[in-house]
Design a protein around this motif. Structure first.
Motif, short mmCIF file in Angstrom:
data_model
loop_
_atom_site.label_atom_id
_atom_site.label_comp_id
_atom_site.label_asym_id
_atom_site.label_seq_id
_atom_site.Cartn_x
_atom_site.Cartn_y
_atom_site.Cartn_z
N THR A 1 -0.01 66.42 8.06
CA THR A 1 0.89 67.43 7.51
C THR A 1 1.33 68.39 8.62
O THR A 1 2.52 68.71 8.74
N ILE A 2 0.36 68.82 9.43
CA ILE A 2 0.69 69.79 10.48
C ILE A 2 1.66 69.18 11.49
O ILE A 2 2.61 69.83 11.93
N SER A 3 1.44 67.89 11.83
CA SER A 3 2.36 67.34 12.83
C SER A 3 3.77 67.20 12.27
O SER A 3 4.75 67.36 13.00
N TRP A 4 3.89 66.91 10.97
CA TRP A 4 5.24 66.89 10.37
C TRP A 4 5.85 68.29 10.42
O TRP A 4 7.03 68.44 10.69
N ALA A 5 5.03 69.30 10.15
CA ALA A 5 5.55 70.66 10.20
C ALA A 5 6.00 70.99 11.63
O ALA A 5 7.12 71.49 11.84
N PHE A 6 5.16 70.67 12.62
CA PHE A 6 5.52 70.93 14.02
C PHE A 6 6.78 70.18 14.42
O PHE A 6 7.67 70.72 15.08
N ALA B 1 8.81 74.38 8.82
CA ALA B 1 7.42 73.96 8.66
C ALA B 1 7.17 73.55 7.22
O ALA B 1 6.53 72.52 6.94
N LEU B 2 7.70 74.33 6.27
CA LEU B 2 7.53 74.01 4.85
C LEU B 2 8.19 72.67 4.53
O LEU B 2 7.62 71.82 3.87
N LEU B 3 9.41 72.50 5.04
CA LEU B 3 10.14 71.26 4.77
C LEU B 3 9.36 70.06 5.31
O LEU B 3 9.16 69.07 4.60
N GLY B 4 8.92 70.17 6.56
CA GLY B 4 8.18 69.07 7.18
C GLY B 4 6.91 68.76 6.40
O GLY B 4 6.63 67.60 6.08
N ALA B 5 6.17 69.79 6.07
CA ALA B 5 4.90 69.60 5.36
C ALA B 5 5.14 68.99 3.98
O ALA B 5 4.43 68.09 3.53
#
Lengths: 347, 256, 294
Positions: C190-195, C73-77
């Protein structure tokens, strides 16, 4: 000193070289390019040849992707089609080099048209995905159609001859490559002085209104694919003749990505950008290599990180340019040039 | 004889009917205005004429020749010029190149002569430049901006460049989608003057969509009123103004 | 006949795992319209982090997996904040290339940290093969499939019922309307990248558990494209159906055709089908043609 730029006829404004200064600097560049092989060592000469071939490929891709806006993840495969055509014709049928050059271009252009034909209906990312599939399918054919391509071992090529002169060293090859680079770059520049080039840009910027302006989208998208892959084919023919062998390893997906990276780093939709990008992306990995070589004196294992380091820097360059300098090296070059153009009297 | 005739054109997207049985014809050399509230189908009818939308039913004829099977680019080549509601200039090109692009169908340079740029191709470009300078750039008074990138221009000027591009097509009919939308009074007046000049100097037929009623009533010869895809009225500006159904659509029904 | 069944069933199971990885792609595309070429690398990084946690730190999977979820999640965000946020409104080609650049960076970093050699996972699931009639299934594959499907269902439920899921769907539908309803569209990105990164990295753990992990594991990410062309770029159920179809398709192609071509057909077949589909339906099997306006 150059203080201003006045043109009094429309013809002079439409001329190929717009003023004396640019003619002068082009002359200097030309003289440099002609004397370069006499001064350069083996390594630089080799690199110059590789760069020249890469420039032809990058200019081709920039016409398609940068100017006409059609994404291609299959450029390396088209270069491969050119390379294999050259290898098969020269090794099996003894077709002379210059004819091979033409045939490679035509064959690659045919493949480009086949892949690009559906592009009228495919937009943006769908086209990107379709060209990705074309790349993977062609790679498969290079590896698995062994009776024709020689499989993973590939094909060895005879020494090419131009007008009876055997191109048996990098020095002789240099002049052939230089001639072709000049031809391709000039042709590309010419394209964008005419309605064909304007139509490409119109299709990239707004393809729907382009059609209402009288542009036949299918025709011009096909043109873009044909020219781009013709140049790819020429680059492929030069490359395999230069290395005297062809194997599928020369044309992986990563190579297509590398070409895209070149035109992004150099500048999308700029011929000069394609040239800068090709030079930059050919020399940067070499620079990383020598840097790690130097570090090897301190950290003996440094060289084993060569590949991943190149990967990281390659990625950082793509991301960095797209985020901070989306118009690439060409834009930086114009900024510098404009600064010095009227220097020191810019105001 | 009409230069453009639209017969029983209907157009629907999915279940939504945008145009239903619209018919009208445009006479050579007239200024024909199409008005109506938002969503009346004005732009859709221009798109049907341009060949961008295929009508579900009905046909479009140009100089008595049926155009239904012609693609948009072929219709442009026949002489249908077009400007757009949301300016559709090419931001990657200079003003001059945008205008030159309009002349696309009038030029002959093919792929190979373009690559070599010898003789014919070069001469054609120089001739084109001269024509455009004399007939379009001069006429629309945009000499000072010809080398600028279009993105850097003010809105009103962009509209003018778009008109220049359409003129470079040497249109027999000029289809204009809201030429003065978003312009101030002075710019509107300039544009109205240009439209009248185009009509008079080149005898170009003009079909335009506009919300500016004052301009419509001033310059147009005939007006078509659309509402929810149906024809409400068609006639001279005066006739249309007095038409009860138009008054009803624009001002609402009198309760009583 | 039993070979045919065997191929279909094991293909189906692999396809379920592909579906989870494709979900990592679709979640991002749906909300942001970004084609993420680095999905495969997210997957690979997730697998490596899990590997390090369980081999070097000897953590149990019940601690390891939540930690991987947090890290992903951190990486995606982070990727969205640092890179993609600057790319709003850029042309398609630039956005595609930025994610390709990202995949190259992640691949390089993984190789610098973990080296290029192949690592196999400690066992997560019971080792006993699953036998149904005459079909024999590797236990890792079977349990991997079950786990992947559970994760997919959890994502579906979150999307359907949780507040954040509803907000994400609203954003995907109409960014401006969502914004005017008080949804913070940027944080939805941001949240969708984390997901997306979470889904991909969980897929990575499952794949790594079956066949081990090495930096090039991310190449599996390429399979996403035939999956989403089959299933639709922006549909979660589409990703599942597409994933299952591609799993079966490549298994059948591999099983029956590979012997004639000395291998390679398995990976190629989905792309051949992809090309055929695009020739017939330019917007994919379930994609909708947008009405273009002037």
């Amino acid at each position: 000193m150059h203080i201003g730029d006045y043109r009094v006829t429309y013809a002079s404004d439409e001329a190929v070289f717009v003023n004396a200064t640019s003619r002068f600097w082009l002359g200097i560049l030309f003289i440099f390019l002609l004397t370069f092989p006499f001064l350069a060592g083996d390594y630089l000469l080799f690199m110059a040849n590789v760069t020249g071939i890469t420039i032809i490929g990058a200019v081709g891709l920039n016409i398609l992707t940068g100017f006409a806006g059609q994404i291609s993840l299959g450029h390396a495969a088209f270069i491969g089609v050119g390379g294999y055509t050259a290898a098969i014709f020269s090794s099996r049928f003894d077709i002379p080099f210059l004819l091979c050059l033409l045939l490679s271009g035509i064959m690659a252009a045919l493949f480009g048209i086949i892949v690009g034909g559906p592009s009228l209906r495919l937009k943006g990312l769908y086209l990107g995905i379709a060209t990705l599939a074309a790349q993977l399918i062609l790679e498969f054919v290079f590896v698995h159609w062994e009776s024709v391509t020689g499989g993973i071992r590939g094909i060895n090529l005879p020494t090419p001859k131009v007008f009876g002169i055997a191109l048996d060293n990098d020095f002789k090859f240099y002049f052939v490559i230089l001639t072709l680079v000049i031809l391709c770059v000039t042709a590309a520049r010419n394209l964008f002085r005419t309605r064909v080039g304007r139509a490409f840009i119109a299709i990239r910027d707004r393809d729907i209104s382009a059609e209402l302006m009288g542009i036949n989208l299918l025709q011009y998208k096909t043109y873009a694919f044909a020219i781009s892959s013709f140049m790819a084919g020429v680059a492929g023919c030069l490359y395999v003749n230069f290395l005297k062998t062809v194997t599928p390893e020369y044309f992986p997906l990563l190579e297509s990505v590398r070409y895209l990276a070149m035109i992004i780093v150099g500048g999308l939709g700029s011929i000069l950008g394609a040239i800068f990008g090709a030079i930059f992306m050919t020399f940067v990995p070499e620079m990383i290599k020598s840097l790690l070589g130097l570090l090897g004196a301190i950290f003996p294992t440094a060289m084993s990180f060569l590949f991943p380091f190149q990967q990281v820097i390659f990625g950082l360059l793509i991301v960095g340019f797209l985020v901070f300098e989306p118009h690439g090296l060409a834009e930086i070059w114009y900024r510098i040039k404009n600064y010095f153009r009227l220097w020191p009297f810019e105001h | 004889m009409s230069i453009l005739s639209i017969e029983d054109v209907s157009l629907s997207f999915g279940g939504l009917e945008v145009l239903s049985d619209v018919s009208f014809s445009v006479e050579p050399g007239e200024i024909f205005a199409i008005i109506g509230p938002n969503g009346a189908g004005k732009t859709s009818i221009l798109n049907v004429i341009s060949g961008f939308y295929r009508p579900t039913k009905g046909s479009v004829a140009f100089n008595n020749k049926n155009m239904d099977r012609l693609s948009a680019d072929k219709r442009a080549a026949l002489g249908l010029g077009r400007t757009f509601q949301n300016i559709a200039l090419y931001h990657g090109m200079s003003v001059l190149d945008n205008i030159k692009l309009g002349a696309h169908s009038l030029l002959n340079t093919g792929l190979f002569s373009a690559l070599f740029y010898w003789g014919a191709a070069h001469k054609e470009e120089i001739r084109l430049r001269k024509e455009i300078e004399e007939e379009v750039i001069d006429f629309l008074e945009i000499e000072s901006i010809r080398k600028k990138p279009v993105g850097s221009l003010a809105y009103g000027l962009q509209k003018r460049v778009e008109l220049a591009r359409a003129l470079a097509m040497r249109p027999k009919i000029l289809l204009m989608d809201e030429p003065v939308a978003g312009m101030n009074a002075e710019e509107t007046e300039d544009m109205a003057r240009f439209i009248l000049d185009i009509k008079e100097e080149h005898n170009t037929t003009i079909v335009l969509i506009e919300h500016d009623m004052k301009m419509i009533m001033d310059i147009s010869d005939r007006v078509l009123v659309l509402n929810f895809g149906h024809t409400l009225a068609c006639g001279t500006p005066l006739e249309v103004q007095k038409h009860p159904r138009v008054i009803e659509a624009y001002l609402g029904q009198k309760k009583g | 006949m039993d070979i045919f069944l065997q191929l279909i069933v094991s293909g189906f199971l692999v396809g379920g795992i592909y579906a989870l990885i494709a979900l990592g792609f679709v979640l991002i595309y749906k909300a942001t319209n970004i084609i993420n070429f680095a999905t495969g690398e997210f997957m690979m990084i997730g697998a490596y982090i899990f590997y390090s946690l369980s081999v070097y730190l000897k953590l149990s999977p019940f601690i390891g997996i939540p930690l991987v979820i947090v890290a992903a999640a951190l990486l995606g965000a982070l990727v969205e904040r640092l890179i993609l946020r600057h790319m709003l409104g850029q042309p398609n080609i630039s956005i595609i290339m930025v994610t390709i650049g990202l995949s190259s960076i992640l691949l390089g970093i993984a190789e610098i940290i973990w080296g290029s050699s192949f690592r196999s996972f400690p066992a997560l699931f019971p080792r006993k093969a699953i036998i149904i009639g005459e079909i024999v299934l590797r236990s890792n594959l079977f349990y991997g499939f079950v786990t992947a499907m559970v994760v997919v269902v959890v994502f579906l439920l979150v999307f359907k019922y949780a507040k954040v899921g509803v907000a994400m769907r609203a954003t995907a539908n109409d960014q401006i309307a969502a914004f005017s309803m008080g949804i913070n569209v940027k944080s939805m990105f941001t949240i969708s990248w984390a997901f997306g990164a979470i889904a991909a990295s969980l897929g990575g753990i499952i794949i790594g558990n079956i066949g081990g992990v090495q930096p090039t594991l991310g190449h599996i990410g390429l399979k996403i494209f035939p999956i989403v062309i089959l299933g639709g770029l922006d549909s979660i159920m589409g990703a599942v159906i597409g994933g299952l179809l591609v799993g079966i398709l490549e298994n059948l192609a591999g099983g029956y055709l590979d012997p004639y071509f000395h291998g390679g057909v398995k990976d190629l077949a989905p792309f051949v089908v992809l090309i055929i589909i695009l020739l017939i339906k330019p917007y994919g099997l379930f994609g909708t043609k947008e009405i273009e306006r002037l």
